[in-house]
Write a protein that holds these residues in place. Sequence first.
Motif, mmCIF file in Angstrom:
data_model
loop_
_atom_site.group_PDB
_atom_site.id
_atom_site.type_symbol
_atom_site.label_atom_id
_atom_site.label_comp_id
_atom_site.label_asym_id
_atom_site.label_seq_id
_atom_site.Cartn_x
_atom_site.Cartn_y
_atom_site.Cartn_z
ATOM 1 N N ARG A 4 0.404 -0.666 -0.914
ATOM 2 C CA ARG A 4 0.598 -1.378 0.348
ATOM 3 C C ARG A 4 -0.760 -1.463 1.019
ATOM 4 N NH1 ARG A 4 2.000 -0.370 5.972
ATOM 5 N NH2 ARG A 4 1.742 1.843 5.630
ATOM 6 N N LEU A 5 -1.166 -2.691 1.335
ATOM 7 C CA LEU A 5 -2.464 -2.907 1.972
ATOM 8 C C LEU A 5 -2.276 -3.120 3.464
ATOM 9 C CD1 LEU A 5 -4.069 -5.328 -0.640
ATOM 10 C CD2 LEU A 5 -4.279 -2.829 -0.488
ATOM 11 N N VAL A 6 -3.189 -2.538 4.242
ATOM 12 C CA VAL A 6 -3.181 -2.680 5.695
ATOM 13 C C VAL A 6 -4.424 -3.476 6.078
ATOM 14 C CG1 VAL A 6 -3.206 -1.464 7.905
ATOM 15 C CG2 VAL A 6 -1.989 -0.462 5.941
ATOM 16 N N PHE A 7 -4.210 -4.586 6.774
ATOM 17 C CA PHE A 7 -5.298 -5.469 7.178
ATOM 18 C C PHE A 7 -5.626 -5.241 8.651
ATOM 19 C CE2 PHE A 7 -3.356 -7.394 3.515
ATOM 20 C CZ PHE A 7 -4.424 -7.915 2.801
ATOM 21 N N ASP A 8 -6.853 -5.592 9.024
ATOM 22 C CA ASP A 8 -7.279 -5.367 10.408
ATOM 23 C C ASP A 8 -6.618 -6.303 11.411
ATOM 24 O OD1 ASP A 8 -8.696 -7.688 9.764
ATOM 25 O OD2 ASP A 8 -10.608 -6.965 10.553
ATOM 26 N N ASP A 9 -5.864 -7.302 10.951
ATOM 27 C CA ASP A 9 -5.112 -8.159 11.874
ATOM 28 C C ASP A 9 -3.721 -7.596 12.162
ATOM 29 O OD1 ASP A 9 -3.766 -8.682 9.488
ATOM 30 O OD2 ASP A 9 -3.925 -10.862 9.658
ATOM 31 N N GLY A 10 -3.455 -6.376 11.662
ATOM 32 C CA GLY A 10 -2.180 -5.718 11.905
ATOM 33 C C GLY A 10 -1.156 -5.927 10.802
ATOM 34 N N HIS A 11 -1.417 -6.816 9.854
ATOM 35 C CA HIS A 11 -0.462 -7.064 8.773
ATOM 36 C C HIS A 11 -0.449 -5.870 7.831
ATOM 37 C CE1 HIS A 11 2.014 -9.307 6.021
ATOM 38 N NE2 HIS A 11 1.180 -8.986 5.045
ATOM 39 N N ASP A 12 0.755 -5.336 7.592
ATOM 40 C CA ASP A 12 0.862 -4.167 6.721
ATOM 41 C C ASP A 12 2.181 -4.115 5.948
ATOM 42 O OD1 ASP A 12 2.728 -3.521 8.661
ATOM 43 O OD2 ASP A 12 1.823 -1.607 9.187
ATOM 44 N N SER A 13 2.867 -5.243 5.853
ATOM 45 C CA SER A 13 4.193 -5.205 5.218
ATOM 46 C C SER A 13 4.207 -5.745 3.787
ATOM 47 C CB SER A 13 5.209 -5.968 6.073
ATOM 48 O OG SER A 13 4.801 -7.306 6.256
ATOM 49 N N GLY A 14 3.058 -6.110 3.239
ATOM 50 C CA GLY A 14 3.026 -6.595 1.861
ATOM 51 C C GLY A 14 2.872 -5.458 0.878
ATOM 52 N N ILE A 15 3.724 -5.422 -0.128
ATOM 53 C CA ILE A 15 3.626 -4.425 -1.192
ATOM 54 C C ILE A 15 3.171 -5.162 -2.451
ATOM 55 C CG2 ILE A 15 4.904 -2.791 -2.626
ATOM 56 C CD1 ILE A 15 6.675 -2.253 -0.177
ATOM 57 N N TYR A 16 1.967 -4.845 -2.906
ATOM 58 C CA TYR A 16 1.325 -5.531 -4.019
ATOM 59 C C TYR A 16 1.576 -4.760 -5.312
ATOM 60 C CZ TYR A 16 -1.114 -8.064 -0.352
ATOM 61 O OH TYR A 16 -1.410 -8.845 0.740
ATOM 62 N N SER A 17 2.438 -5.286 -6.157
ATOM 63 C CA SER A 17 2.696 -4.646 -7.451
ATOM 64 C C SER A 17 1.460 -4.780 -8.324
ATOM 65 C CB SER A 17 3.897 -5.297 -8.146
ATOM 66 O OG SER A 17 3.555 -6.612 -8.572
ATOM 67 N N TRP A 18 1.372 -3.946 -9.360
ATOM 68 C CA TRP A 18 0.240 -4.042 -10.274
ATOM 69 C C TRP A 18 0.218 -5.411 -10.956
ATOM 70 C CZ3 TRP A 18 -1.643 -0.689 -7.645
ATOM 71 C CH2 TRP A 18 -1.273 0.643 -7.561
ATOM 72 N N THR A 19 1.385 -5.941 -11.277
ATOM 73 C CA THR A 19 1.464 -7.261 -11.898
ATOM 74 C C THR A 19 0.928 -8.333 -10.951
ATOM 75 O OG1 THR A 19 3.361 -6.580 -13.227
ATOM 76 C CG2 THR A 19 3.027 -8.943 -12.953
ATOM 77 N N LEU A 20 1.275 -8.261 -9.663
ATOM 78 C CA LEU A 20 0.775 -9.229 -8.696
ATOM 79 C C LEU A 20 -0.734 -9.112 -8.554
ATOM 80 C CD1 LEU A 20 1.100 -11.446 -6.613
ATOM 81 C CD2 LEU A 20 1.677 -9.681 -4.924
ATOM 82 N N LEU A 21 -1.272 -7.892 -8.494
ATOM 83 C CA LEU A 21 -2.726 -7.733 -8.392
ATOM 84 C C LEU A 21 -3.420 -8.348 -9.597
ATOM 85 C CD1 LEU A 21 -3.334 -4.168 -6.908
ATOM 86 C CD2 LEU A 21 -3.650 -6.380 -5.803
ATOM 87 N N ARG A 22 -2.841 -8.164 -10.774
ATOM 88 C CA ARG A 22 -3.422 -8.751 -11.989
ATOM 89 C C ARG A 22 -3.405 -10.282 -11.884
ATOM 90 N NH1 ARG A 22 -5.249 -6.813 -17.140
ATOM 91 N NH2 ARG A 22 -5.630 -8.682 -18.342
#
Length: 109
Positions: A79-97
Amino acid sequence: MADPARSPWPVRLAFQARAKNLRASFDDGAVFDIPYALLRRESPSAEVQGHGPGQKRAVPHADRVTITAAEPVGRYAVRLVFDDGHDSGIYSWTLLRTLGEAAQSAPQS
């Protein structure tokens, strides 16, 4: 040698603040520099993707974001936390690839 019947597994995630990239290294030897802007625009969250086809929302400020934190989600994602406050995305290993491959094949600006 990686088992071809399974997806490549990340062995290292390195956040490059100055370049605004996430460097993702996989067990098959592939290494991708994924821009923070791409990660923000393609967040798998419902806030960005919507709840159905054709509902994806633009993130006009994506080019200005940085990542402030990363938290493991089980053994399958981050789960990545961005400086604009967005923190609800869960990035699977497949998505990162997938995002890494897209970033690699995108024309450089």
